[in-house]
Scaffold this active site. Sequence first.
Site, mmCIF file in Angstrom:
data_model
loop_
_atom_site.group_PDB
_atom_site.id
_atom_site.type_symbol
_atom_site.label_atom_id
_atom_site.label_comp_id
_atom_site.label_asym_id
_atom_site.label_seq_id
_atom_site.Cartn_x
_atom_site.Cartn_y
_atom_site.Cartn_z
ATOM 1 N N SER A 146 -5.621 1.663 1.792
ATOM 2 C CA SER A 146 -6.590 1.441 0.712
ATOM 3 C C SER A 146 -7.849 2.241 0.998
ATOM 4 C CB SER A 146 -6.939 -0.047 0.613
ATOM 5 O OG SER A 146 -8.025 -0.263 -0.274
ATOM 6 N N TYR A 160 -9.688 -7.731 4.945
ATOM 7 C CA TYR A 160 -8.888 -6.785 4.165
ATOM 8 C C TYR A 160 -9.174 -5.338 4.563
ATOM 9 C CZ TYR A 160 -6.628 -4.463 0.263
ATOM 10 O OH TYR A 160 -5.815 -3.651 -0.482
#
Length: 272
Positions: A146, A160
């Site tokens: 990501s 995350y």
Amino acid sequence: MSSTTPLANNPGYVLITGASSGIGAEIAREYSRRGRSLILTARRTDRLEALARELGVNAPCVVITSDLSQADAPRRLFAETQARGLHVDTLVNNAGYGVPGRYLSSDWRVHADFLQVMITAVGELTHLYLPAMEQAGRGRILNIASLAGLVPASAGHTMYGATKAWLIRFSECLALETAPRGVLVTALCPGFTYSEFHDVNGMREKISKMPKFLWLTSEQVARIGVDAVEAGKTRVITGAPNKLVAFLCKYLPDALARALVASKTKDFRDAE
């Protein structure tokens, strides 16, 4: 059957984790369009079977239900593919999700399951399937990371970005180790992507306020990722706006980059 079963004279399968929806399902569709045989795995059997019926007209498509938050799931998944004689020459580590809110707003068990899916299962599946790829002298590993792994941290969704940063570095190191043995490794770094991801973590209302030009479809992201790993690119960021964000965060002074990210992410990230 050992983990080093030769692939050279056998049709290779693409194993995709988290294949029931979003980027994972679109990666399955992209590989199916390219005539590849597929192994689809996720927790939702009904979704996997529906996708398999859709894609099975192009090439063999196998469904194996697996919950990667369970510690023994990678070993059981590997054993199942070995027992069926399904030789994996492409591994797509896509399964993932987010845990919204402050670090202390969730029990440790929630975080432990998250780490199992995002880090431990990725590392173990790679360790299980890589030997046969290296023995055959050909393989592909596509890790769905990501943009969050390339920009400064912000409050909320505490682990995350950290797990995605780990995945990027893991992919880069692995690529250097395996390229001489014919195995290509890519970290795909999407930004905002139209998928179920934000519905699952309860952030759809906030995230939908972000400008449309920042978004790509899951289909676009999947095509970029598959093209990247086939071309041997170690890391790829999707979309010009995301590439600009990553560039600015890399070259701006750290304090300024952190302040900018913190000021923007509060609009779409739950920190309560």
